[in-house]
Scaffold this motif. Structure first.
Motif, mmCIF file in Angstrom:
data_model
loop_
_atom_site.group_PDB
_atom_site.id
_atom_site.type_symbol
_atom_site.label_atom_id
_atom_site.label_comp_id
_atom_site.label_asym_id
_atom_site.label_seq_id
_atom_site.Cartn_x
_atom_site.Cartn_y
_atom_site.Cartn_z
ATOM 1 N N PRO A 58 0.826 -1.205 0.000
ATOM 2 C CA PRO A 58 0.000 0.000 0.000
ATOM 3 C C PRO A 58 0.864 1.260 0.000
ATOM 4 O O PRO A 58 1.996 1.244 0.477
ATOM 5 N N VAL A 59 0.304 2.333 -0.557
ATOM 6 C CA VAL A 59 0.957 3.640 -0.504
ATOM 7 C C VAL A 59 0.222 4.452 0.555
ATOM 8 O O VAL A 59 -0.994 4.652 0.469
ATOM 9 N N VAL A 60 0.966 4.902 1.573
ATOM 10 C CA VAL A 60 0.390 5.666 2.676
ATOM 11 C C VAL A 60 1.231 6.920 2.888
ATOM 12 O O VAL A 60 2.441 6.826 3.123
ATOM 13 N N ASN A 61 0.601 8.062 2.779
ATOM 14 C CA ASN A 61 1.303 9.335 2.987
ATOM 15 C C ASN A 61 2.576 9.425 2.148
ATOM 16 O O ASN A 61 3.648 9.742 2.653
ATOM 17 N N SER A 62 2.465 9.142 0.870
ATOM 18 C CA SER A 62 3.575 9.204 -0.093
ATOM 19 C C SER A 62 4.702 8.233 0.223
ATOM 20 O O SER A 62 5.841 8.437 -0.182
ATOM 21 N N GLN A 63 4.405 7.189 0.972
ATOM 22 C CA GLN A 63 5.396 6.156 1.254
ATOM 23 C C GLN A 63 4.860 4.807 0.786
ATOM 24 O O GLN A 63 3.682 4.504 0.965
ATOM 25 N N VAL A 64 5.735 4.007 0.187
ATOM 26 C CA VAL A 64 5.363 2.645 -0.199
ATOM 27 C C VAL A 64 5.730 1.734 0.966
ATOM 28 O O VAL A 64 6.892 1.679 1.384
ATOM 29 N N ILE A 65 4.740 1.042 1.485
ATOM 30 C CA ILE A 65 4.951 0.133 2.607
ATOM 31 C C ILE A 65 4.856 -1.291 2.063
ATOM 32 O O ILE A 65 3.783 -1.732 1.646
ATOM 33 N N THR A 66 5.977 -1.978 2.026
ATOM 34 C CA THR A 66 6.002 -3.370 1.554
ATOM 35 C C THR A 66 5.872 -4.272 2.772
ATOM 36 O O THR A 66 6.669 -4.186 3.702
ATOM 37 N N LYS A 67 4.841 -5.125 2.744
ATOM 38 C CA LYS A 67 4.611 -6.056 3.850
ATOM 39 C C LYS A 67 4.635 -7.479 3.327
ATOM 40 O O LYS A 67 3.948 -7.808 2.362
ATOM 41 N N LEU A 68 5.432 -8.304 3.966
ATOM 42 C CA LEU A 68 5.437 -9.744 3.711
ATOM 43 C C LEU A 68 4.749 -10.363 4.918
ATOM 44 O O LEU A 68 5.230 -10.234 6.048
ATOM 45 N N ILE A 69 3.604 -11.002 4.676
ATOM 46 C CA ILE A 69 2.747 -11.485 5.754
ATOM 47 C C ILE A 69 2.680 -13.006 5.734
ATOM 48 O O ILE A 69 2.465 -13.606 4.674
ATOM 49 N N HIS A 70 2.859 -13.619 6.908
ATOM 50 C CA HIS A 70 2.601 -15.053 7.053
ATOM 51 C C HIS A 70 1.132 -15.170 7.433
ATOM 52 O O HIS A 70 0.713 -14.717 8.503
ATOM 53 N N ILE A 71 0.326 -15.733 6.554
ATOM 54 C CA ILE A 71 -1.128 -15.688 6.682
ATOM 55 C C ILE A 71 -1.623 -16.379 7.951
ATOM 56 O O ILE A 71 -2.457 -15.835 8.676
ATOM 57 N N ASP A 72 -1.137 -17.565 8.250
ATOM 58 C CA ASP A 72 -1.657 -18.319 9.395
ATOM 59 C C ASP A 72 -1.317 -17.690 10.744
ATOM 60 O O ASP A 72 -2.148 -17.671 11.644
ATOM 61 N N SER A 73 -0.103 -17.158 10.882
ATOM 62 C CA SER A 73 0.329 -16.633 12.185
ATOM 63 C C SER A 73 0.126 -15.126 12.322
ATOM 64 O O SER A 73 0.132 -14.601 13.426
ATOM 65 N N GLY A 74 -0.002 -14.432 11.193
ATOM 66 C CA GLY A 74 -0.114 -12.976 11.243
ATOM 67 C C GLY A 74 1.223 -12.269 11.392
ATOM 68 O O GLY A 74 1.271 -11.039 11.499
ATOM 69 N N GLU A 75 2.316 -13.021 11.382
ATOM 70 C CA GLU A 75 3.642 -12.403 11.478
ATOM 71 C C GLU A 75 3.909 -11.583 10.219
ATOM 72 O O GLU A 75 3.534 -11.985 9.116
ATOM 73 N N VAL A 76 4.550 -10.425 10.394
ATOM 74 C CA VAL A 76 4.757 -9.492 9.289
ATOM 75 C C VAL A 76 6.182 -8.971 9.295
ATOM 76 O O VAL A 76 6.729 -8.622 10.344
ATOM 77 N N ILE A 77 6.778 -8.902 8.112
ATOM 78 C CA ILE A 77 8.026 -8.170 7.901
ATOM 79 C C ILE A 77 7.652 -6.970 7.048
ATOM 80 O O ILE A 77 7.000 -7.116 6.019
ATOM 81 N N GLU A 78 8.054 -5.784 7.488
ATOM 82 C CA GLU A 78 7.617 -4.555 6.832
ATOM 83 C C GLU A 78 8.807 -3.658 6.505
ATOM 84 O O GLU A 78 9.714 -3.514 7.306
ATOM 85 N N ILE A 79 8.771 -3.083 5.309
ATOM 86 C CA ILE A 79 9.786 -2.123 4.865
ATOM 87 C C ILE A 79 9.044 -0.891 4.380
ATOM 88 O O ILE A 79 8.102 -0.991 3.600
ATOM 89 N N ILE A 80 9.474 0.280 4.828
ATOM 90 C CA ILE A 80 8.854 1.534 4.399
ATOM 91 C C ILE A 80 9.849 2.318 3.565
ATOM 92 O O ILE A 80 10.986 2.545 3.975
ATOM 93 N N CYS A 81 9.418 2.702 2.371
ATOM 94 C CA CYS A 81 10.260 3.486 1.459
ATOM 95 C C CYS A 81 9.530 4.760 1.059
ATOM 96 O O CYS A 81 8.363 4.705 0.681
ATOM 97 N N LYS A 82 10.243 5.866 1.106
ATOM 98 C CA LYS A 82 9.653 7.110 0.640
ATOM 99 C C LYS A 82 9.530 7.042 -0.861
ATOM 100 O O LYS A 82 10.428 6.573 -1.554
ATOM 101 N N ARG A 83 8.413 7.488 -1.370
ATOM 102 C CA ARG A 83 8.150 7.463 -2.812
ATOM 103 C C ARG A 83 8.895 8.582 -3.518
ATOM 104 O O ARG A 83 8.956 9.694 -3.035
ATOM 105 N N CYS A 84 9.448 8.267 -4.654
ATOM 106 C CA CYS A 84 10.108 9.287 -5.471
ATOM 107 C C CYS A 84 9.047 10.021 -6.279
ATOM 108 O O CYS A 84 8.173 9.398 -6.854
ATOM 109 N N ASN A 85 9.140 11.317 -6.306
ATOM 110 C CA ASN A 85 8.190 12.109 -7.091
ATOM 111 C C ASN A 85 8.811 12.556 -8.381
ATOM 112 O O ASN A 85 9.909 12.849 -8.522
#
Length: 86
Positions: A59-86
């Motif tokens: 998802p893009v939130v407040n001009s940032q791309v948030i990449t989430k890798l989610i383990h569906i069964d456990s709900g565990e998440v690895i998240e990386i936030i990158c500022k979007r280039c304009n």
């Protein structure tokens, strides 16, 4: 720090199963340079992600791309936030 054994095991299994992805397009700006297109990559990795209970969202939130890798069964998440280039 939170222990995330489920997601780490799923990522390890995904990596063990993921084949080398062939380059399927030519870069018009550099002669002889090839790359793998995103649709080609997704065609290969999406079934393996699903098999291993993983989901990627960006998802893009407040001009940032948030990449989430989610383990569906456990709900565990690895998240990386990158500022979007304009």
């Amino acid at each position: 720090s939170q222990i995330m054994n489920n997601i780490y095991l799923a990522i390890s299994n995904f990596q063990a199963e993921c084949p080398k992805i062939a380059k399927d397009a030519a870069n018009p700006f550099f002669k002889g340079s090839k790359y793998a297109t995103l649709p080609h990559i997704l065609t290969i990795i999406n079934p393996l992600l699903k098999k291993n209970g993983l989901l990627i969202v960006q998802p893009v939130v407040n001009s940032q791309v948030i990449t989430k890798l989610i383990h569906i069964d456990s709900g565990e998440v690895i998240e990386i936030i990158c500022k979007r280039c304009n």
